[in-house]
Design a protein around this motif. Structure first.
Motif: not given
Length: 371
Positions: A161-162, A165, A168-169, A213, A263, A266-267, A270
């Motif tokens: 997940g993190l 980020l 993905v962003a 994503t 995640m 959340l992703l 984002a």
């Protein structure tokens, strides 16, 4: 090791061949070429092997080819072990075998189609079996929550997940910018450039953010899951877990599934923010629509909350599919590296295909619901 050598007595069709030295891979040297020339016209070869040292399949093959299979089996009576090696090579090199019958192209095409159908059915059955075992493992985890491996959950959450980020962003930012460029160029021809904001909002919130994503995680996480679990299968670590009484699904599959399930929404959120920001910058620079006006148009867009819910509702489903396919392919790895490569490739391809297919199903479903 004595190098291979020979002497030939007699001329014409029948000759006597006396072998000396070691007729092995390391001892042959140039004897093979000289023997071919020396036995060029002979039809019967009598053999003297009193001076023969060692004989292996390489030396036997040289004798078979040079003598054109004319050495009788009785010549090896004094050295039966060498005779067995020569007889095996002679049987493989001199037997007349009918060439395998090659089927016609139409038959081969139907055979490949049939084999593909069989493989697809077998893959579907194994996937259903994996799903059943996963459901059983989840039920066992819910009955005994104290056995949950929280460190594995946290580690997989961070990695899947993190760490994903930034990519993905960044990807969603450029997707939003591209949509804005296309919308601005197209709608400006009709004097409706202001509706570029609505185009960006609807496309990013409903489709692009969650699909991009999911596809990125399919290429990033599904392949990683297949490679990690597959490597443990190759090293027999999964079998060792079973011997020690550890359920591989509890230790390997469920933490990865839970990490993506947590995640992915959340992703996706984002990615929505990044996509809208990319569209905002393009509208600001190309259409002179400032950030305040852009945000106001977002608020005034009809059913913006519905578009947000539609996009986020797909995320958990895509997360389950990506994680399950990656772990399923990893569990199917055999004991060789080639199998690992095939399964990692299959994990990425199947995950992306499943995402596109499910997105089409969601689109039809929400269209029928008028949502």
């Amino acid at each position: 090791m004595m190098p291979a050598d020979f002497d030939i007595a007699g001329k014409g069709d029948a000759v006597r061949l006396r072998l000396t030295g070691d007729w092995t891979t390391g001892g042959l040297g140039r004897a093979a070429g000289r023997l071919d020339a020396a036995l060029a016209g002979a039809t019967r070869v009598d053999l003297d092997i009193d001076g023969l040292g060692h004989l292996d399949t390489a030396g036997a093959l040289v004798l078979v080819r040079a003598s054109r299979c004319s050495i009788p089996a009785e010549a090896w009576t004094s050295r039966p072990e060498a005779g067995r090696i020569y007889a095996m090579v002679q049987r493989l090199g001199c037997e007349d075998r009918a060439p395998p019958r090659k089927s016609d192209p139409i038959t081969r095409s139907f055979a490949r189609i049939g084999q593909g159908v069989i493989d697809a059915g077998r893959e579907a059955m194994l996937s259903l079996a994996f799903l059943g075992r996963l459901i059983v493992a989840i039920g066992a985890m819910l009955r005994r929550p104290g056995r949950i491996r929280w460190p594995a959950w946290v580690s997989q959450t961070e990695r899947a997940g993190l760490d994903a980020l930034p990519i993905v962003a960044l990807t969603s930012f450029f997707i939003g910018a591209v949509v804005a460029f296309i919308g601005a160029d197209l709608l400006d021809n009709f004097g409706a450039a202001v509706f570029t904001v609505e185009l960006i909002v609807i496309s990013v919130l409903r489709e692009f953010a969650v699909v991009i994503t999911a596809v990125l995680l399919a290429g990033r996480s599904a392949s990683a899951f297949a490679a990690e679990v597959g490597a443990m299968r190759m090293n027999q670590e999964v079998d060792a877990m079973r011997v020690m009484g550890v359920d591989p699904f509890q230790a390997l599959v469920i933490p990865r599934l839970a990490a993506l399930l947590l995640m992915m929404p959340l992703l996706t959120f984002a990615a929505m923010v990044a996509g809208l920001f990319g569209g905002l910058l393009v509208c600001w620079t190309q259409l002179n629509l400032g950030p305040a006006f852009f945000l106001e148009r977002i608020v005034l867009t009809s059913n913006v909350a519905n578009h947000l819910v539609v996009g986020l509702s797909k995320a958990p489903v895509f997360a389950i599919v990506v994680a399950a396919i990656g772990c399923r392919q990893g569990m199917a790895v055999a004991g060789d590296v080639e199998s690992l490569g095939r399964r990692v490739t299959a994990a990425v391809v199947q995950a992306i295909f499943a995402i596109i297919l499910l997105d089409a199903v969601f689109a039809l479903m929400f269209l029928e619901l008028n949502y």
